[in-house]
Design an enzyme around this catalytic site. Structure first.
Site, PDB file in Angstrom:
ATOM      1  CB  SER A 147     -43.204 -26.917 -29.342  1.00  0.00           C
ATOM      2  OG  SER A 147     -42.170 -26.933 -30.299  1.00  0.00           O
ATOM      3  CE1 TYR A 160     -40.813 -22.172 -26.787  1.00  0.00           C
ATOM      4  CE2 TYR A 160     -40.097 -23.936 -28.251  1.00  0.00           C
ATOM      5  CZ  TYR A 160     -41.044 -23.005 -27.868  1.00  0.00           C
ATOM      6  OH  TYR A 160     -42.225 -22.907 -28.562  1.00  0.00           O
TER       7      TYR A 160
HETATM    8  N1  NAP Z   1     -43.737 -19.739 -33.388  1.00  0.00           N
HETATM    9  C1  NAP Z   1     -43.275 -21.004 -33.324  1.00  0.00           C
HETATM   10  O1  NAP Z   1     -42.317 -21.414 -34.030  1.00  0.00           O
HETATM   11  C2  NAP Z   1     -43.949 -21.982 -32.387  1.00  0.00           C
HETATM   12  C3  NAP Z   1     -43.721 -23.345 -32.567  1.00  0.00           C
HETATM   13  C4  NAP Z   1     -44.316 -24.240 -31.673  1.00  0.00           C
HETATM   14  C5  NAP Z   1     -45.086 -23.767 -30.625  1.00  0.00           C
HETATM   15  N2  NAP Z   1     -45.266 -22.423 -30.480  1.00  0.00           N
HETATM   16  C6  NAP Z   1     -46.049 -21.952 -29.332  1.00  0.00           C
HETATM   17  O2  NAP Z   1     -47.269 -21.387 -29.776  1.00  0.00           O
HETATM   18  C7  NAP Z   1     -47.682 -20.369 -28.859  1.00  0.00           C
HETATM   19  C8  NAP Z   1     -48.010 -19.096 -29.632  1.00  0.00           C
HETATM   20  O3  NAP Z   1     -46.822 -18.640 -30.282  1.00  0.00           O
HETATM   21  P1  NAP Z   1     -46.814 -17.542 -31.454  1.00  0.00           P
HETATM   22  O4  NAP Z   1     -46.097 -18.132 -32.626  1.00  0.00           O
HETATM   23  O5  NAP Z   1     -48.162 -16.982 -31.633  1.00  0.00           O
HETATM   24  O6  NAP Z   1     -45.817 -16.481 -30.808  1.00  0.00           O
HETATM   25  P2  NAP Z   1     -45.937 -14.891 -30.605  1.00  0.00           P
HETATM   26  O7  NAP Z   1     -46.644 -14.235 -31.725  1.00  0.00           O
HETATM   27  O8  NAP Z   1     -44.544 -14.445 -30.268  1.00  0.00           O
HETATM   28  O9  NAP Z   1     -46.879 -14.778 -29.330  1.00  0.00           O
HETATM   29  C9  NAP Z   1     -46.465 -15.118 -28.056  1.00  0.00           C
HETATM   30  C10 NAP Z   1     -47.192 -14.163 -27.125  1.00  0.00           C
HETATM   31  O10 NAP Z   1     -46.906 -14.552 -25.783  1.00  0.00           O
HETATM   32  C11 NAP Z   1     -47.015 -13.386 -25.023  1.00  0.00           C
HETATM   33  N3  NAP Z   1     -46.340 -13.489 -23.728  1.00  0.00           N
HETATM   34  C12 NAP Z   1     -45.064 -13.827 -23.472  1.00  0.00           C
HETATM   35  N4  NAP Z   1     -44.838 -13.762 -22.145  1.00  0.00           N
HETATM   36  C13 NAP Z   1     -46.020 -13.380 -21.577  1.00  0.00           C
HETATM   37  C14 NAP Z   1     -46.436 -13.134 -20.252  1.00  0.00           C
HETATM   38  N5  NAP Z   1     -45.586 -13.248 -19.205  1.00  0.00           N
HETATM   39  N6  NAP Z   1     -47.709 -12.767 -20.024  1.00  0.00           N
HETATM   40  C15 NAP Z   1     -48.575 -12.617 -21.041  1.00  0.00           C
HETATM   41  N7  NAP Z   1     -48.246 -12.823 -22.332  1.00  0.00           N
HETATM   42  C16 NAP Z   1     -46.980 -13.198 -22.588  1.00  0.00           C
HETATM   43  C17 NAP Z   1     -46.356 -12.306 -25.870  1.00  0.00           C
HETATM   44  O11 NAP Z   1     -46.892 -11.096 -25.422  1.00  0.00           O
HETATM   45  P3  NAP Z   1     -46.219  -9.668 -25.627  1.00  0.00           P
HETATM   46  O12 NAP Z   1     -46.774  -9.193 -26.926  1.00  0.00           O
HETATM   47  O13 NAP Z   1     -46.704  -8.895 -24.463  1.00  0.00           O
HETATM   48  O14 NAP Z   1     -44.730  -9.854 -25.661  1.00  0.00           O
HETATM   49  C18 NAP Z   1     -46.767 -12.706 -27.272  1.00  0.00           C
HETATM   50  O15 NAP Z   1     -47.860 -11.940 -27.737  1.00  0.00           O
HETATM   51  C19 NAP Z   1     -46.530 -20.221 -27.845  1.00  0.00           C
HETATM   52  O16 NAP Z   1     -46.800 -20.999 -26.691  1.00  0.00           O
HETATM   53  C20 NAP Z   1     -45.354 -20.841 -28.569  1.00  0.00           C
HETATM   54  O17 NAP Z   1     -44.363 -21.350 -27.674  1.00  0.00           O
HETATM   55  C21 NAP Z   1     -44.745 -21.517 -31.347  1.00  0.00           C
END
Ligand code: NAP
Length: 254
Positions: A147, A160
């Site tokens: 990120s 984070y």
């Molecule tokens: N959204 C942003 O602004 C952003 C920006 C930069 C980078 N990112 C990164 O991009 C990636 C994807 O994010 P996203 O936007 O798709 O977020 P998201 O929709 O919230 O998805 C994150 C997923 O991680 C899963 N998770 C969390 N802890 C876990 C664990 N212990 N074991 C298995 N699964 C787990 C959650 O599962 P549950 O459904 O079971 O809770 C959720 O489905 C992440 O690494 C995030 O940090 C996001």
């Protein structure tokens, strides 16, 4: 659980670790046509939405598997069960992560450690096992979500951000270690993504959406690139921001 449509997969499976992730599901849908997709997630029996979305995008089959990233000792067995059933993994997308609560993490060490455990330690564990397995087959592609928060850590989200900084460094070093092995690693650096993870927060400038992040990720993967910023303009912006004096930097919002 298994859902199948007509057709068979040309190569190994595409596996989304964190199979309920908005960005991960969008990536799976873009890579799906004719392929076997495995969604690895907690509460794997409740993945109807993502399974339907990826099947509708043309996957040959979508399978689900129970996966808790925090349970480091289970990673090798999860990978074994996927490869035994579906063959060596072609694309592994590490889409799991938590934002956490920065203000709580500043006074609750257990919460601070939980964020770093999921966003750094668990990723390091899974990447190490994945890289070892893919190296043995001289093939495979890995996608890691860093990120901009980790590029230069800000006061406003340093818990984070520090986990992402560690992950970015680890992934970049691992990519170099894999050079010439037949295995590749793509580091994705999105800015603020308007979606479930940031629900209720005001979008930062140059925000994107999960479909935009997934589109840029898949294009970078298909071109064999090692890193991608989403949107691309964030790369020069954040290189410039690295030069800001500390007194200014510490006042920046998340
Ligand atoms: N959204 C942003 O602004 C952003 C920006 C930069 C980078 N990112 C990164 O991009 C990636 C994807 O994010 P996203 O936007 O798709 O977020 P998201 O929709 O919230 O998805 C994150 C997923 O991680 C899963 N998770 C969390 N802890 C876990 C664990 N212990 N074991 C298995 N699964 C787990 C959650 O599962 P549950 O459904 O079971 O809770 C959720 O489905 C992440 O690494 C995030 O940090 C996001």
């Amino acid at each position: 659980m298994s859902n199948t449509t007509a057709g068979s997969a040309a190569t190994g499976p595409i596996v989304i670790f964190g199979g309920r992730s908005e960005i991960g599901t969008e990536i799976a849908a873009r890579l799906a046509p004719g392929r076997i997709v495995v969604l690895a997630a907690r509460r794997a029996e409740h993945l109807d939405g993502p399974v339907t979305q990826v099947l509708a995008a043309g996957a040959a089959a979508v399978h689900t598997v129970e996966f808790d990233a925090d349970a480091l000792e289970t990673h090798a067995a999860v990978l074994d069960s996927i490869t035994t059933t579906h063959g060596p993994i072609d694309v592994a997308v590490l889409a799991f992560g938590i934002l956490g609560d920065q203000s709580r993490a500043e006074t609750d060490p257990a919460h601070a450690v939980a964020v770093v455990h999921t966003d750094f330690v668990a990723q390091v564990g899974l990447l190490t096992v994945l890289a070892q397995r893919m190296r043995a087959h001289c093939s495979g592609r890995i996608v890691v979500f860093s990120s901009v928060a980790g590029w230069r850590v800000r006061r406003a989200n340093y818990v984070y951000g520090s986990a992402k900084a560690g992950l970015d460094g680890f992934a970049s070093g691992l990519a170099d270690a894999l050079h010439g092995s037949g295995v590749s690693l793509l580091v994705v650096r999105p800015g603020f993504v308007i979606g479930r993870m940031t629900e209720g927060m005001s979008p930062a400038p140059l925000s994107s959406t999960p479909p935009q992040v997934a589109g840029a990720t898949v294009r970078a993967l298909q071109r064999g690139r090692g890193e991608v910023w989403v949107p691309a303009v964030l790369r020069p912006v954040f290189f410039g921001m690295r030069l800001l004096p500390r007194a200014v930097w510490r006042r920046l919002p998340r």
